[in-house]
Scaffold this motif. Structure first.
Motif, PDB file in Angstrom:
ATOM      1  N   ASP A   1       0.865  -1.191   0.000  1.00 49.61           N
ATOM      2  CA  ASP A   1       0.000   0.000   0.000  1.00 49.61           C
ATOM      3  C   ASP A   1       0.895   1.233   0.000  1.00 49.61           C
ATOM      4  OD1 ASP A   1      -2.017   1.826   0.134  1.00 49.61           O
ATOM      5  OD2 ASP A   1      -2.634   1.336   2.181  1.00 49.61           O
ATOM      6  N   ILE A   2       1.477   1.527  -1.151  1.00 46.21           N
ATOM      7  CA  ILE A   2       2.499   2.570  -1.227  1.00 46.21           C
ATOM      8  C   ILE A   2       1.949   3.945  -0.893  1.00 46.21           C
ATOM      9  CG2 ILE A   2       2.241   3.120  -3.699  1.00 46.21           C
ATOM     10  CD1 ILE A   2       5.420   3.006  -3.695  1.00 46.21           C
ATOM     11  N   HIS A   3       0.661   4.181  -1.144  1.00 42.82           N
ATOM     12  CA  HIS A   3       0.078   5.498  -0.883  1.00 42.82           C
ATOM     13  C   HIS A   3      -0.117   5.757   0.612  1.00 42.82           C
ATOM     14  CE1 HIS A   3      -0.477   6.197  -5.139  1.00 42.82           C
ATOM     15  NE2 HIS A   3      -1.055   5.013  -5.254  1.00 42.82           N
ATOM     16  N   SER A   4       0.029   4.735   1.434  1.00 44.06           N
ATOM     17  CA  SER A   4      -0.087   4.925   2.880  1.00 44.06           C
ATOM     18  C   SER A   4       1.233   5.368   3.504  1.00 44.06           C
ATOM     19  CB  SER A   4      -0.557   3.624   3.549  1.00 44.06           C
ATOM     20  OG  SER A   4       0.499   2.661   3.531  1.00 44.06           O
ATOM     21  N   LEU A   5       2.317   5.278   2.755  1.00 50.69           N
ATOM     22  CA  LEU A   5       3.639   5.572   3.318  1.00 50.69           C
ATOM     23  C   LEU A   5       3.841   7.063   3.502  1.00 50.69           C
ATOM     24  CD1 LEU A   5       6.010   3.145   1.356  1.00 50.69           C
ATOM     25  CD2 LEU A   5       4.983   2.816   3.610  1.00 50.69           C
TER      26      LEU A   5
ATOM     27  N   GLN B   1       4.574  10.625  13.845  1.00 52.86           N
ATOM     28  CA  GLN B   1       4.600   9.197  13.533  1.00 52.86           C
ATOM     29  C   GLN B   1       3.234   8.557  13.827  1.00 52.86           C
ATOM     30  OE1 GLN B   1       7.313   6.961  12.440  1.00 52.86           O
ATOM     31  NE2 GLN B   1       7.976   8.948  11.659  1.00 52.86           N
ATOM     32  N   ALA B   2       2.618   8.957  14.937  1.00 53.51           N
ATOM     33  CA  ALA B   2       1.314   8.400  15.303  1.00 53.51           C
ATOM     34  C   ALA B   2       0.257   8.772  14.260  1.00 53.51           C
ATOM     35  CB  ALA B   2       0.903   8.900  16.686  1.00 53.51           C
ATOM     36  N   GLN B   3       0.343   9.993  13.717  1.00 51.91           N
ATOM     37  CA  GLN B   3      -0.601  10.406  12.681  1.00 51.91           C
ATOM     38  C   GLN B   3      -0.416   9.567  11.412  1.00 51.91           C
ATOM     39  OE1 GLN B   3       0.148  14.591  12.330  1.00 51.91           O
ATOM     40  NE2 GLN B   3      -0.933  15.103  14.231  1.00 51.91           N
ATOM     41  N   LEU B   4       0.830   9.297  11.044  1.00 51.79           N
ATOM     42  CA  LEU B   4       1.100   8.440   9.893  1.00 51.79           C
ATOM     43  C   LEU B   4       0.520   7.043  10.118  1.00 51.79           C
ATOM     44  CD1 LEU B   4       4.798   9.441   9.082  1.00 51.79           C
ATOM     45  CD2 LEU B   4       2.775   9.953   7.695  1.00 51.79           C
ATOM     46  N   ARG B   5       0.699   6.546  11.335  1.00 50.66           N
ATOM     47  CA  ARG B   5       0.165   5.216  11.668  1.00 50.66           C
ATOM     48  C   ARG B   5      -1.367   5.216  11.566  1.00 50.66           C
ATOM     49  NH1 ARG B   5       1.467   0.465  14.596  1.00 50.66           N
ATOM     50  NH2 ARG B   5       3.647   1.068  14.527  1.00 50.66           N
ATOM     51  N   ALA B   6      -1.991   6.293  12.022  1.00 47.54           N
ATOM     52  CA  ALA B   6      -3.454   6.392  11.971  1.00 47.54           C
ATOM     53  C   ALA B   6      -3.964   6.425  10.537  1.00 47.54           C
ATOM     54  CB  ALA B   6      -3.912   7.637  12.720  1.00 47.54           C
ATOM     55  N   HIS B   7      -3.118   6.874   9.609  1.00 43.95           N
ATOM     56  CA  HIS B   7      -3.507   6.926   8.198  1.00 43.95           C
ATOM     57  C   HIS B   7      -3.023   5.715   7.405  1.00 43.95           C
ATOM     58  CE1 HIS B   7      -4.222  11.170   9.279  1.00 43.95           C
ATOM     59  NE2 HIS B   7      -5.128  11.128   8.293  1.00 43.95           N
ATOM     60  N   GLY B   8      -2.599   4.650   8.116  1.00 38.07           N
ATOM     61  CA  GLY B   8      -2.317   3.387   7.441  1.00 38.07           C
ATOM     62  C   GLY B   8      -0.872   3.003   7.296  1.00 38.07           C
TER      63      GLY B   8
ATOM     64  N   THR C   1       1.691   1.367   8.740  1.00 42.61           N
ATOM     65  CA  THR C   1       1.839   0.471   9.896  1.00 42.61           C
ATOM     66  C   THR C   1       3.276   0.346  10.371  1.00 42.61           C
ATOM     67  OG1 THR C   1       1.984  -1.424   8.401  1.00 42.61           O
ATOM     68  CG2 THR C   1      -0.195  -0.877   9.284  1.00 42.61           C
ATOM     69  N   GLU C   2       4.231   0.833   9.575  1.00 44.39           N
ATOM     70  CA  GLU C   2       5.630   0.754   9.978  1.00 44.39           C
ATOM     71  C   GLU C   2       6.093   2.014  10.699  1.00 44.39           C
ATOM     72  OE1 GLU C   2       8.113  -0.438   6.751  1.00 44.39           O
ATOM     73  OE2 GLU C   2       6.987  -2.278   6.358  1.00 44.39           O
ATOM     74  N   SER C   3       5.182   2.964  10.909  1.00 44.87           N
ATOM     75  CA  SER C   3       5.526   4.165  11.666  1.00 44.87           C
ATOM     76  C   SER C   3       5.624   3.833  13.150  1.00 44.87           C
ATOM     77  CB  SER C   3       4.467   5.252  11.441  1.00 44.87           C
ATOM     78  OG  SER C   3       4.435   5.638  10.088  1.00 44.87           O
ATOM     79  N   MET C   4       6.300   4.699  13.888  1.00 41.30           N
ATOM     80  CA  MET C   4       6.556   4.434  15.302  1.00 41.30           C
ATOM     81  C   MET C   4       5.360   4.810  16.173  1.00 41.30           C
ATOM     82  SD  MET C   4      10.066   5.495  17.260  1.00 41.30           S
ATOM     83  CE  MET C   4      11.011   4.801  15.917  1.00 41.30           C
ATOM     84  N   GLU C   5       5.170   4.076  17.258  1.00 42.84           N
ATOM     85  CA  GLU C   5       4.070   4.350  18.181  1.00 42.84           C
ATOM     86  C   GLU C   5       4.448   5.464  19.155  1.00 42.84           C
ATOM     87  OE1 GLU C   5       2.516   1.004  20.309  1.00 42.84           O
ATOM     88  OE2 GLU C   5       2.895  -0.369  18.638  1.00 42.84           O
ATOM     89  N   MET C   6       3.431   6.121  19.693  1.00 47.31           N
ATOM     90  CA  MET C   6       3.646   7.043  20.807  1.00 47.31           C
ATOM     91  C   MET C   6       4.108   6.238  22.019  1.00 47.31           C
ATOM     92  SD  MET C   6       3.728   9.994  22.133  1.00 47.31           S
ATOM     93  CE  MET C   6       3.008  11.029  20.849  1.00 47.31           C
ATOM     94  N   ASP C   7       5.084   6.774  22.773  1.00 43.98           N
ATOM     95  CA  ASP C   7       5.637   6.061  23.927  1.00 43.98           C
ATOM     96  C   ASP C   7       5.724   7.039  25.101  1.00 43.98           C
ATOM     97  OD1 ASP C   7       7.057   4.605  25.784  1.00 43.98           O
ATOM     98  OD2 ASP C   7       8.447   3.746  24.335  1.00 43.98           O
TER      99      ASP C   7
END
Length: 485
Positions: A344-348, A425-432, A434-440
Protein backbone atom coordinates in the motif's frame (compact mmCIF):
# COMPACT_ATOMS: atom_id res chain seq x y z
CA UNK A 1 16.64 -44.25 5.46
CA UNK A 2 14.58 -47.40 5.67
CA UNK A 3 12.68 -49.03 8.51
CA UNK A 4 15.02 -51.95 8.06
CA UNK A 5 18.02 -49.83 9.04
CA UNK A 6 16.27 -48.57 12.16
CA UNK A 7 15.17 -52.09 13.04
CA UNK A 8 18.78 -53.33 12.82
CA UNK A 9 19.91 -50.56 15.14
CA UNK A 10 17.13 -51.39 17.57
CA UNK A 11 18.23 -55.04 17.51
CA UNK A 12 21.80 -53.98 18.34
CA UNK A 13 20.49 -51.87 21.19
CA UNK A 14 18.61 -54.88 22.54
CA UNK A 15 21.73 -57.00 22.19
CA UNK A 16 23.75 -54.50 24.23
CA UNK A 17 21.09 -54.58 26.93
CA UNK A 18 21.23 -58.38 26.97
CA UNK A 19 24.99 -58.07 27.48
CA UNK A 20 24.20 -55.72 30.40
CA UNK A 21 25.82 -52.72 28.73
CA UNK A 22 24.43 -49.36 29.89
CA UNK A 23 22.89 -47.88 26.73
CA UNK A 24 22.83 -44.26 27.94
CA UNK A 25 25.33 -44.00 30.82
CA UNK A 26 25.40 -41.07 33.21
CA UNK A 27 28.82 -39.64 32.25
CA UNK A 28 32.34 -40.32 31.05
CA UNK A 29 35.35 -38.48 32.48
CA UNK A 30 37.66 -37.19 29.74
CA UNK A 31 41.05 -35.55 30.19
CA UNK A 32 41.53 -34.23 26.65
CA UNK A 33 39.40 -32.68 23.92
CA UNK A 34 39.50 -34.30 20.48
CA UNK A 35 40.89 -31.05 19.05
CA UNK A 36 43.92 -31.29 21.39
CA UNK A 37 45.10 -34.76 20.39
CA UNK A 38 47.07 -33.79 17.28
CA UNK A 39 49.45 -31.73 19.45
CA UNK A 40 50.32 -34.67 21.76
CA UNK A 41 53.57 -36.59 21.30
CA UNK A 42 53.63 -40.22 20.27
CA UNK A 43 53.78 -42.42 23.33
CA UNK A 44 51.62 -40.12 25.46
CA UNK A 45 49.54 -42.47 27.60
CA UNK A 46 46.41 -42.46 29.77
CA UNK A 47 44.44 -40.33 27.29
CA UNK A 48 40.66 -40.33 27.71
CA UNK A 49 38.43 -38.77 25.06
CA UNK A 50 34.86 -39.14 23.85
CA UNK A 51 32.90 -38.39 20.69
CA UNK A 52 30.47 -39.49 18.03
CA UNK A 53 31.63 -42.09 15.48
CA UNK A 54 31.56 -40.50 12.02
CA UNK A 55 33.48 -43.12 10.04
CA UNK A 56 34.31 -46.78 10.57
CA UNK A 57 36.68 -49.13 8.69
CA UNK A 58 36.58 -52.76 9.79
CA UNK A 59 39.34 -55.32 9.24
CA UNK A 60 39.74 -58.84 10.57
CA UNK A 61 41.56 -57.94 13.78
CA UNK A 62 41.32 -54.18 13.94
CA UNK A 63 38.88 -51.32 13.40
CA UNK A 64 39.61 -47.68 12.57
CA UNK A 65 37.02 -45.06 13.55
CA UNK A 66 36.93 -41.29 13.50
CA UNK A 67 35.44 -39.63 16.58
CA UNK A 68 34.09 -36.11 16.15
CA UNK A 69 32.55 -33.13 17.91
CA UNK A 70 32.00 -29.54 16.82
CA UNK A 71 35.64 -28.58 17.44
CA UNK A 72 37.37 -31.45 15.66
CA UNK A 73 37.73 -35.08 14.75
CA UNK A 74 40.40 -37.69 15.39
CA UNK A 75 41.25 -41.22 14.34
CA UNK A 76 41.07 -44.05 16.86
CA UNK A 77 42.42 -47.59 16.39
CA UNK A 78 40.79 -50.53 18.17
CA UNK A 79 42.69 -53.84 17.92
CA UNK A 80 42.13 -57.40 19.03
CA UNK A 81 45.61 -57.34 20.56
CA UNK A 82 44.72 -54.48 22.92
CA UNK A 83 41.02 -55.11 23.56
CA UNK A 84 40.77 -58.86 23.25
CA UNK A 85 38.71 -60.87 20.79
CA UNK A 86 35.45 -60.69 22.78
CA UNK A 87 35.49 -56.91 23.27
CA UNK A 88 36.44 -56.16 19.65
CA UNK A 89 33.76 -58.52 18.38
CA UNK A 90 31.18 -56.84 20.59
CA UNK A 91 32.19 -53.50 19.06
CA UNK A 92 32.00 -54.93 15.54
CA UNK A 93 28.50 -56.40 15.99
CA UNK A 94 26.73 -53.79 18.11
CA UNK A 95 28.18 -50.36 17.39
CA UNK A 96 27.26 -48.18 14.40
CA UNK A 97 28.30 -44.93 12.79
CA UNK A 98 26.52 -42.21 14.77
CA UNK A 99 26.96 -43.92 18.14
CA UNK A 100 28.96 -42.33 20.97
CA UNK A 101 31.94 -43.95 22.68
CA UNK A 102 34.61 -43.01 25.19
CA UNK A 103 38.15 -44.24 24.55
CA UNK A 104 41.17 -44.75 26.82
CA UNK A 105 44.51 -45.15 25.08
CA UNK A 106 47.89 -43.79 23.93
CA UNK A 107 49.16 -41.74 20.99
CA UNK A 108 51.03 -43.06 17.97
CA UNK A 109 51.40 -42.29 14.27
CA UNK A 110 50.33 -44.78 11.59
CA UNK A 111 52.51 -45.83 8.65
CA UNK A 112 50.52 -43.43 6.49
CA UNK A 113 51.49 -40.57 8.80
CA UNK A 114 48.14 -39.97 10.55
CA UNK A 115 48.17 -39.21 14.24
CA UNK A 116 46.03 -41.86 15.95
CA UNK A 117 44.80 -42.80 19.41
CA UNK A 118 45.43 -46.51 20.02
CA UNK A 119 42.67 -47.73 22.33
CA UNK A 120 43.38 -49.90 25.34
CA UNK A 121 39.68 -49.96 26.20
CA UNK A 122 36.45 -48.18 25.29
CA UNK A 123 33.05 -47.47 26.85
CA UNK A 124 29.75 -47.32 25.02
CA UNK A 125 28.10 -43.90 25.58
CA UNK A 126 24.94 -43.82 23.48
CA UNK A 127 23.12 -45.51 20.58
CA UNK A 128 21.87 -43.55 17.55
CA UNK A 129 18.61 -45.20 16.43
CA UNK A 130 18.64 -43.39 13.08
CA UNK A 131 21.56 -43.59 10.61
CA UNK A 132 23.34 -40.37 9.73
CA UNK A 133 23.19 -39.09 6.13
CA UNK A 134 25.96 -40.47 3.93
CA UNK A 135 29.01 -38.34 4.64
CA UNK A 136 30.23 -38.08 1.05
CA UNK A 137 26.86 -36.81 -0.14
CA UNK A 138 26.41 -34.30 2.68
CA UNK A 139 23.17 -32.40 3.08
CA UNK A 140 22.16 -30.62 -0.11
CA UNK A 141 18.42 -30.26 0.54
CA UNK A 142 17.90 -26.73 1.91
CA UNK A 143 14.70 -27.65 3.74
CA UNK A 144 16.43 -30.52 5.59
CA UNK A 145 19.45 -28.35 6.39
CA UNK A 146 17.31 -25.70 8.09
CA UNK A 147 14.81 -28.02 9.79
CA UNK A 148 17.45 -30.47 11.04
CA UNK A 149 20.37 -28.14 11.62
CA UNK A 150 21.94 -30.68 13.96
CA UNK A 151 22.49 -32.99 10.96
CA UNK A 152 23.76 -30.08 8.89
CA UNK A 153 26.34 -29.32 11.60
CA UNK A 154 27.46 -32.94 11.62
CA UNK A 155 27.66 -33.44 7.87
CA UNK A 156 28.43 -30.03 6.34
CA UNK A 157 31.82 -28.56 7.22
CA UNK A 158 30.94 -25.09 5.89
CA UNK A 159 27.91 -24.85 8.20
CA UNK A 160 29.95 -25.86 11.24
CA UNK A 161 32.69 -23.34 10.41
CA UNK A 162 30.09 -20.59 9.91
CA UNK A 163 28.52 -21.20 13.30
CA UNK A 164 31.90 -21.29 15.03
CA UNK A 165 32.72 -17.99 13.32
CA UNK A 166 29.51 -16.54 14.76
CA UNK A 167 30.58 -17.56 18.27
CA UNK A 168 34.02 -16.00 17.77
CA UNK A 169 32.44 -12.86 16.31
CA UNK A 170 30.24 -12.35 19.37
CA UNK A 171 33.17 -13.03 21.70
CA UNK A 172 35.38 -10.45 19.97
CA UNK A 173 32.65 -7.79 19.83
CA UNK A 174 32.07 -8.20 23.56
CA UNK A 175 35.82 -8.11 24.24
CA UNK A 176 36.28 -4.95 22.14
CA UNK A 177 33.43 -3.03 23.77
CA UNK A 178 34.38 -4.01 27.30
CA UNK A 179 37.96 -2.90 26.58
CA UNK A 180 36.47 0.50 25.63
CA UNK A 181 34.75 0.62 29.05
CA UNK A 182 31.24 -0.14 27.80
CA UNK A 183 29.08 -2.04 30.32
CA UNK A 184 26.86 -4.90 29.10
CA UNK A 185 23.22 -4.62 30.21
CA UNK A 186 19.88 -6.34 29.57
CA UNK A 187 16.51 -4.77 28.78
CA UNK A 188 12.97 -6.23 28.41
CA UNK A 189 11.84 -8.27 25.42
CA UNK A 190 8.15 -7.91 26.35
CA UNK A 191 7.18 -4.26 25.92
CA UNK A 192 4.02 -2.17 26.05
CA UNK A 193 4.94 -0.30 22.86
CA UNK A 194 7.06 -1.04 19.80
CA UNK A 195 9.54 1.80 20.10
CA UNK A 196 13.12 2.09 18.94
CA UNK A 197 12.77 1.41 15.23
CA UNK A 198 10.37 1.66 12.33
CA UNK A 199 9.06 -1.89 11.98
CA UNK A 200 6.01 -4.07 12.50
CA UNK A 201 6.02 -5.85 15.88
CA UNK A 202 4.91 -9.31 16.93
CA UNK A 203 2.02 -9.16 19.41
CA UNK A 204 1.37 -11.39 22.41
CA UNK A 205 -0.98 -11.52 25.39
CA UNK A 206 0.08 -11.57 29.05
CA UNK A 207 -2.48 -13.84 30.73
CA UNK A 208 -1.77 -12.94 34.37
CA UNK A 209 -1.92 -9.17 33.78
CA UNK A 210 -4.49 -9.47 30.97
CA UNK A 211 -2.66 -6.97 28.77
CA UNK A 212 -1.47 -6.90 25.17
CA UNK A 213 2.29 -6.70 24.71
CA UNK A 214 4.77 -6.53 21.85
CA UNK A 215 8.02 -8.41 21.39
CA UNK A 216 10.66 -5.70 21.14
CA UNK A 217 11.74 -4.49 17.74
CA UNK A 218 14.80 -2.78 19.28
CA UNK A 219 16.21 -2.12 22.77
CA UNK A 220 16.78 1.58 22.09
CA UNK A 221 14.35 3.41 24.36
CA UNK A 222 15.15 1.20 27.36
CA UNK A 223 18.88 1.65 26.87
CA UNK A 224 18.31 5.42 26.84
CA UNK A 225 16.34 5.10 30.08
CA UNK A 226 19.56 3.69 31.56
CA UNK A 227 21.41 6.80 30.41
CA UNK A 228 18.79 8.82 32.33
CA UNK A 229 19.63 6.56 35.30
CA UNK A 230 23.32 7.49 35.23
CA UNK A 231 24.98 4.95 32.93
CA UNK A 232 27.32 6.57 30.40
CA UNK A 233 28.62 3.76 28.12
CA UNK A 234 26.42 0.68 27.65
CA UNK A 235 25.68 -2.07 25.15
CA UNK A 236 23.37 -5.06 24.82
CA UNK A 237 23.18 -8.26 22.79
CA UNK A 238 19.43 -7.98 22.28
CA UNK A 239 17.16 -10.60 20.72
CA UNK A 240 14.81 -8.52 18.57
CA UNK A 241 11.68 -9.43 16.59
CA UNK A 242 10.21 -7.77 13.49
CA UNK A 243 7.07 -9.07 11.83
CA UNK A 244 8.21 -8.21 8.32
CA UNK A 245 8.64 -9.86 4.95
CA UNK A 246 11.14 -12.61 4.27
CA UNK A 247 14.16 -11.84 2.12
CA UNK A 248 17.79 -13.04 1.81
CA UNK A 249 18.82 -10.12 4.08
CA UNK A 250 16.06 -10.21 6.70
CA UNK A 251 15.19 -12.40 9.68
CA UNK A 252 12.11 -11.97 11.82
CA UNK A 253 14.11 -12.99 14.91
CA UNK A 254 17.67 -11.73 15.13
CA UNK A 255 20.39 -10.66 17.55
CA UNK A 256 21.06 -6.93 17.62
CA UNK A 257 24.09 -5.38 19.26
CA UNK A 258 23.16 -1.87 20.34
CA UNK A 259 25.15 0.61 22.37
CA UNK A 260 25.14 4.20 23.64
CA UNK A 261 27.76 6.64 24.86
CA UNK A 262 26.90 9.79 26.76
CA UNK A 263 28.60 12.99 25.59
CA UNK A 264 29.43 11.54 22.14
CA UNK A 265 28.11 12.55 18.73
CA UNK A 266 27.51 10.39 15.66
CA UNK A 267 31.00 11.07 14.30
CA UNK A 268 32.51 9.58 17.47
CA UNK A 269 30.37 6.48 16.89
CA UNK A 270 31.53 6.25 13.27
CA UNK A 271 35.14 6.12 14.50
CA UNK A 272 34.25 3.44 17.07
CA UNK A 273 32.40 1.28 14.53
CA UNK A 274 35.29 1.38 12.06
CA UNK A 275 37.65 0.29 14.86
CA UNK A 276 35.23 -2.48 15.84
CA UNK A 277 34.97 -3.88 12.30
CA UNK A 278 38.75 -3.84 11.86
CA UNK A 279 39.17 -5.54 15.26
CA UNK A 280 36.73 -8.30 14.25
CA UNK A 281 38.46 -8.82 10.91
CA UNK A 282 41.88 -9.07 12.54
CA UNK A 283 40.89 -11.37 15.40
CA UNK A 284 38.23 -13.57 13.75
CA UNK A 285 39.14 -13.59 10.05
CA UNK A 286 42.85 -12.71 10.45
CA UNK A 287 42.74 -10.38 7.44
CA UNK A 288 41.35 -6.96 6.54
CA UNK A 289 40.57 -8.09 2.99
CA UNK A 290 37.31 -9.97 2.47
CA UNK A 291 36.10 -11.63 -0.72
CA UNK A 292 32.69 -10.24 -1.65
CA UNK A 293 31.26 -11.64 -4.87
CA UNK A 294 34.02 -11.30 -7.44
CA UNK A 295 35.75 -8.49 -5.56
CA UNK A 296 38.36 -8.44 -2.82
CA UNK A 297 37.38 -5.59 -0.48
CA UNK A 298 40.09 -4.15 1.76
CA UNK A 299 38.42 -2.73 4.86
CA UNK A 300 41.69 -1.11 5.96
CA UNK A 301 41.35 1.43 3.15
CA UNK A 302 39.47 4.70 3.70
CA UNK A 303 35.68 4.32 3.76
CA UNK A 304 33.60 6.60 1.52
CA UNK A 305 31.20 9.07 3.18
CA UNK A 306 28.17 10.17 1.12
CA UNK A 307 24.96 12.04 1.97
CA UNK A 308 21.50 10.57 1.42
CA UNK A 309 20.58 13.42 -0.93
CA UNK A 310 23.78 13.13 -3.00
CA UNK A 311 23.34 9.39 -3.40
CA UNK A 312 19.72 9.53 -4.60
CA UNK A 313 20.39 12.52 -6.84
CA UNK A 314 23.23 10.62 -8.51
CA UNK A 315 21.31 7.35 -8.90
CA UNK A 316 17.78 8.59 -9.67
CA UNK A 317 18.05 12.23 -10.78
CA UNK A 318 15.59 13.12 -7.98
CA UNK A 319 16.52 15.87 -5.53
CA UNK A 320 14.53 14.82 -2.46
CA UNK A 321 14.94 18.29 -0.94
CA UNK A 322 12.63 19.62 -3.66
CA UNK A 323 9.75 17.35 -2.63
CA UNK A 324 8.76 17.97 1.01
CA UNK A 325 5.49 16.02 0.73
CA UNK A 326 5.08 12.26 0.16
CA UNK A 327 2.46 12.73 -2.59
CA UNK A 328 4.59 15.00 -4.78
CA UNK A 329 7.69 12.87 -4.20
CA UNK A 330 5.81 9.76 -5.32
CA UNK A 331 4.60 11.58 -8.44
CA UNK A 332 8.21 12.46 -9.30
CA UNK A 333 9.30 8.85 -8.75
CA UNK A 334 6.59 7.67 -11.16
CA UNK A 335 7.60 10.38 -13.65
CA UNK A 336 11.14 9.02 -13.60
CA UNK A 337 9.80 5.58 -14.56
CA UNK A 338 10.77 4.00 -11.23
CA UNK A 339 8.44 1.27 -9.97
CA UNK A 340 8.44 0.72 -6.19
CA UNK A 341 6.89 -2.45 -4.83
CA UNK A 342 4.78 -2.10 -1.67
CA UNK A 343 1.42 -3.51 -0.55
CA UNK A 344 0.00 0.00 0.00
CA UNK A 345 2.50 2.57 -1.23
CA UNK A 346 0.08 5.50 -0.88
CA UNK A 347 -0.09 4.92 2.88
CA UNK A 348 3.64 5.57 3.32
CA UNK A 349 4.92 8.77 4.81
CA UNK A 350 7.69 10.68 3.06
CA UNK A 351 10.45 9.09 5.16
CA UNK A 352 9.44 5.50 4.43
CA UNK A 353 8.91 6.38 0.75
CA UNK A 354 12.46 7.77 0.52
CA UNK A 355 13.76 4.68 2.28
CA UNK A 356 11.95 2.40 -0.19
CA UNK A 357 13.41 4.34 -3.13
CA UNK A 358 16.93 4.16 -1.71
CA UNK A 359 16.70 0.43 -0.99
CA UNK A 360 15.55 -0.34 -4.54
CA UNK A 361 17.82 1.95 -6.55
CA UNK A 362 20.95 2.85 -4.59
CA UNK A 363 21.77 0.41 -1.83
CA UNK A 364 22.19 -2.73 -3.99
CA UNK A 365 25.08 -1.09 -5.88
CA UNK A 366 27.21 -0.11 -2.87
CA UNK A 367 29.92 -2.77 -2.48
CA UNK A 368 32.84 -1.20 -0.61
CA UNK A 369 32.33 0.04 2.99
CA UNK A 370 30.44 3.33 2.73
CA UNK A 371 29.09 5.62 5.42
CA UNK A 372 25.73 7.08 4.39
CA UNK A 373 24.96 10.28 6.33
CA UNK A 374 22.48 13.19 6.55
CA UNK A 375 19.25 11.21 6.50
CA UNK A 376 15.95 13.13 6.18
CA UNK A 377 14.41 13.82 9.57
CA UNK A 378 11.15 12.04 8.71
CA UNK A 379 13.15 8.84 8.23
CA UNK A 380 14.79 9.14 11.68
CA UNK A 381 12.24 9.93 14.41
CA UNK A 382 14.71 9.31 17.26
CA UNK A 383 17.78 11.04 15.79
CA UNK A 384 19.02 14.54 16.58
CA UNK A 385 18.37 17.15 13.90
CA UNK A 386 21.37 18.78 12.27
CA UNK A 387 22.28 22.24 13.60
CA UNK A 388 22.82 23.70 10.12
CA UNK A 389 19.83 22.02 8.43
CA UNK A 390 17.00 20.93 10.77
CA UNK A 391 15.40 18.91 7.94
CA UNK A 392 18.32 16.45 8.22
CA UNK A 393 19.58 14.29 11.07
CA UNK A 394 23.04 13.57 12.43
CA UNK A 395 22.87 9.92 11.46
CA UNK A 396 25.02 7.33 9.69
CA UNK A 397 24.60 3.91 8.18
CA UNK A 398 27.44 1.61 7.14
CA UNK A 399 26.64 -0.08 3.83
CA UNK A 400 28.66 -3.01 2.47
CA UNK A 401 27.74 -5.14 -0.54
CA UNK A 402 24.22 -3.77 -0.75
CA UNK A 403 23.46 -4.42 2.92
CA UNK A 404 23.08 -2.06 5.84
CA UNK A 405 25.23 -3.52 8.58
CA UNK A 406 25.42 -0.64 11.10
CA UNK A 407 23.01 2.18 11.93
CA UNK A 408 23.84 5.00 14.33
CA UNK A 409 23.21 8.63 15.17
CA UNK A 410 23.44 11.52 17.54
CA UNK A 411 20.39 10.94 19.68
CA UNK A 412 17.45 13.29 20.08
CA UNK A 413 17.42 14.23 23.78
CA UNK A 414 14.91 17.11 23.71
CA UNK A 415 11.65 15.66 25.14
CA UNK A 416 9.47 18.38 23.60
CA UNK A 417 10.81 17.82 20.09
CA UNK A 418 10.65 14.06 20.62
CA UNK A 419 6.97 14.32 21.53
CA UNK A 420 6.26 16.33 18.37
CA UNK A 421 8.03 13.75 16.19
CA UNK A 422 6.27 10.81 17.81
CA UNK A 423 2.93 12.60 17.30
CA UNK A 424 3.77 12.92 13.60
CA UNK A 425 4.60 9.20 13.53
CA UNK A 426 1.31 8.40 15.30
CA UNK A 427 -0.60 10.41 12.68
CA UNK A 428 1.10 8.44 9.89
CA UNK A 429 0.17 5.22 11.67
CA UNK A 430 -3.45 6.39 11.97
CA UNK A 431 -3.51 6.93 8.20
CA UNK A 432 -2.32 3.39 7.44
CA UNK A 433 1.50 3.52 7.62
CA UNK A 434 1.84 0.47 9.90
CA UNK A 435 5.63 0.75 9.98
CA UNK A 436 5.53 4.17 11.67
CA UNK A 437 6.56 4.43 15.30
CA UNK A 438 4.07 4.35 18.18
CA UNK A 439 3.65 7.04 20.81
CA UNK A 440 5.64 6.06 23.93
CA UNK A 441 4.57 8.11 26.93
CA UNK A 442 6.73 6.17 29.38
CA UNK A 443 9.87 6.92 27.36
CA UNK A 444 8.89 10.60 27.10
CA UNK A 445 8.44 10.65 30.88
CA UNK A 446 12.00 9.37 31.31
CA UNK A 447 13.34 11.97 28.84
CA UNK A 448 11.71 14.77 30.83
CA UNK A 449 14.01 13.93 33.76
CA UNK A 450 16.92 14.92 31.53
CA UNK A 451 19.36 13.33 29.08
CA UNK A 452 22.92 14.39 28.27
CA UNK A 453 24.20 14.46 24.67
CA UNK A 454 24.26 10.84 23.44
CA UNK A 455 25.32 8.88 20.39
CA UNK A 456 24.08 5.35 19.74
CA UNK A 457 24.61 2.60 17.20
CA UNK A 458 23.23 -0.83 16.45
CA UNK A 459 23.76 -3.74 14.12
CA UNK A 460 22.59 -7.28 13.52
CA UNK A 461 25.07 -10.05 14.25
CA UNK A 462 23.51 -12.07 11.43
CA UNK A 463 23.74 -9.27 8.83
CA UNK A 464 27.36 -8.54 9.74
CA UNK A 465 28.32 -12.22 9.52
CA UNK A 466 26.43 -12.62 6.26
CA UNK A 467 28.39 -9.79 4.65
CA UNK A 468 31.79 -10.78 6.03
CA UNK A 469 31.35 -14.41 4.90
CA UNK A 470 29.72 -13.46 1.56
CA UNK A 471 26.76 -15.74 2.30
CA UNK A 472 23.88 -15.94 -0.19
CA UNK A 473 21.23 -15.76 2.52
CA UNK A 474 21.09 -14.56 6.11
CA UNK A 475 19.63 -17.93 7.17
CA UNK A 476 23.15 -19.35 6.84
CA UNK A 477 24.21 -17.27 9.86
CA UNK A 478 21.84 -18.68 12.51
CA UNK A 479 21.78 -22.08 14.12
CA UNK A 480 18.02 -22.61 13.80
CA UNK A 481 16.36 -20.37 11.17
CA UNK A 482 12.59 -20.15 11.36
CA UNK A 483 10.76 -22.48 8.95
CA UNK A 484 7.07 -23.13 8.37
CA UNK A 485 5.65 -25.84 10.64
Amino acid sequence: MTNEQMNRRQEKRNKLQEQQVEIYPESYKINHELSELASLDDGTQNIKVAGRILTMRKFSKLIFVHLADVNGRFQVLLTEQELGETSLNQFRTTIDIGDFIGVHGSMYTTNSGEKTLRATDYQFLGKALRPLPEKWHGLTDIETRYRQRYLDLLMTEVTKEQMLLRIQLIRQIRYFLEAKNFLEVETPILQNTSSGAIAKPFHTHHNALDIELNLRIAPETYLKRLIVGGFTKIFEFAKSFRNEGISPQHLQEFTMVEGYAAYWNYQDSMVLMRELILHVLENVFHTATIKIGQSAVNFAEDWAIVSFRQLLLKDTGIDIDQFPQAKELYEEIVKKGIHLKHEDIHSLGRGNLIDLLYKKISRPHIVKPTFLIQHPIDLSPLARSNDQDPALTDRFQLIVNGAEIINGYSELVDPIEQRERLLQQAQLRAHGDTESMEMDEDYLLAMEYGLPPISGWGFSIERLLMVLTDSDTIKETVLFPLVRK
